[in-house]
Design an enzyme around this catalytic site. Structure first.
Site, PDB file in Angstrom:
ATOM      1  CG  ASP A  48      -2.561   0.921   0.911  1.00  0.00           C
ATOM      2  OD1 ASP A  48      -2.641   0.220  -0.430  1.00  0.00           O
ATOM      3  OD2 ASP A  48      -2.936   1.985   1.696  1.00  0.00           O
ATOM      4  CD  GLU A  87      -2.864   7.473   3.892  1.00  0.00           C
ATOM      5  OE1 GLU A  87      -3.747   8.016   3.499  1.00  0.00           O
ATOM      6  OE2 GLU A  87      -3.195   6.858   2.206  1.00  0.00           O
ATOM      7  CD  GLU A 139      -8.923   8.360  -0.768  1.00  0.00           C
ATOM      8  OE1 GLU A 139      -8.500   6.935  -0.569  1.00  0.00           O
ATOM      9  OE2 GLU A 139      -9.083   9.345  -0.776  1.00  0.00           O
ATOM     10  CD  GLU A 209      -9.309  -0.461  -3.290  1.00  0.00           C
ATOM     11  OE1 GLU A 209      -8.821  -1.256  -2.679  1.00  0.00           O
ATOM     12  OE2 GLU A 209      -8.238   0.520  -4.054  1.00  0.00           O
TER      13      GLU A 209
HETATM   14  C1  LIG Z   1      -4.968  -0.021  -2.709  1.00  0.00           C
HETATM   15  C2  LIG Z   1      -5.383   1.364  -2.150  1.00  0.00           C
HETATM   16  N1  LIG Z   1      -6.976   1.429  -2.150  1.00  0.00           N
HETATM   17  C3  LIG Z   1      -7.219   2.823  -1.751  1.00  0.00           C
HETATM   18  C4  LIG Z   1      -6.082   3.680  -0.205  1.00  0.00           C
HETATM   19  C5  LIG Z   1      -6.703   4.768  -0.235  1.00  0.00           C
HETATM   20  N2  LIG Z   1      -6.936   5.940  -0.647  1.00  0.00           N
HETATM   21  C6  LIG Z   1      -5.345   6.947   0.728  1.00  0.00           C
HETATM   22  O1  LIG Z   1      -4.572   6.383   0.985  1.00  0.00           O
HETATM   23  C7  LIG Z   1      -5.354   2.206  -0.172  1.00  0.00           C
HETATM   24  N3  LIG Z   1      -4.614   3.724   0.489  1.00  0.00           N
HETATM   25  N4  LIG Z   1      -4.971   1.738  -1.081  1.00  0.00           N
END
Ligand SMILES: Cc1ncc(CNC=O)c(N)n1
Length: 220
Positions: A48, A87, A139, A209
């Site tokens: 991530d 973040e 998000e 996702e």
């Molecule tokens: C794979 C993925 N999808 C959505 C997010 C959330 N957005 C930012 O942090 C994230 N961090 N990772």
């Protein structure tokens, strides 16, 4: 609070199996019930981090598009972009706490594919309605997934609560609702072929996702 239903809500209903697959994935369900393998969480953390770095230029491209549409939209996107700096620091801190190396990590195929999708969506020729729909969906999946880990009846390990709060907090939910409302407004005005492209992108995001969560849960 205005209704954030609209076209995006009809898509969630229409593609509910895929949507649920992304927002109730075994990876986050195991965080919620406390059965998550620490090594799975570490794998997620590193992948991530790679994703979030690629998310910055994507968000910046949405910011440029939003700035040409409406000052209110721009402020919502700017808020999201501003929080990414903290973040990235958070990922670095978590990684060092958990002895995860971010320097020479293996980028998995699902991560690489997702980053490639982001890159494509960053192009100037991608319509604002499509880009903002993608942004909202990205998000929203995290918001729904991690909010579930904090809801009543959870058994989330204490050391993972902070991670869940990043995306599961009421503030992040409000931000996602704002993005959803922007997406709905754009989609209502958009020509049919743009709406169709946005729906396809929504589905593609959900698929990416799910693949991304799969990497975190699986061994490879
Ligand atoms: C794979 C993925 N999808 C959505 C997010 C959330 N957005 C930012 O942090 C994230 N961090 N990772």
């Amino acid at each position: 609070m205005a209704d954030a239903g609209g076209i995006t809500k009809t898509w969630i209903k229409k593609h509910v199996i895929l949507y649920t697959g992304a927002t109730r994935h075994p990876f986050t369900v195991r965080i919620r019930d406390g059965s998550i393998d620490p090594s799975a969480f570490k794998r997620w953390l590193a992948q991530d981090y790679v994703f979030v770095r690629e998310f910055v230029p994507f968000m910046a491209s949405v910011l440029i598009k939003a700035s040409k549409q409406s000052p209110e939209d721009m402020e919502v996107v700017l808020g999201g972009l501003a929080s990414l700096s903290g973040e990235i620091d958070w990922f670095k801190r978590e990684a060092s706490k958990r002895d995860v190396s971010l320097a020479n990590l293996t980028v998995h195929n699902a991560t690489r594919n997702y980053c490639r999708l982001l890159e494509k969506l960053t192009l100037p020729e991608v319509e604002y309605a499509v880009a903002i729909t993608a942004f909202w969906a990205i998000e929203a999946v995290y918001q729904e997934s991690f909010a579930h880990c904090l809801e009543d009846g959870n058994n989330t390990p204490p050391e993972l609560v902070e991670a869940c709060q990043r995306w599961g907090s009421p503030g992040f939910r409000e931000y996602c609702r704002s993005l959803q409302q922007i997406a709905n407004r754009c989609l209502e005005k958009a020509p049919e072929h743009v709406v169709a492209a946005a729906e396809t992108t929504f589905i593609t995001i959900l698929e990416h996702e799910i693949e991304f969560w799969n990497v975190s849960s699986g061994g490879t």
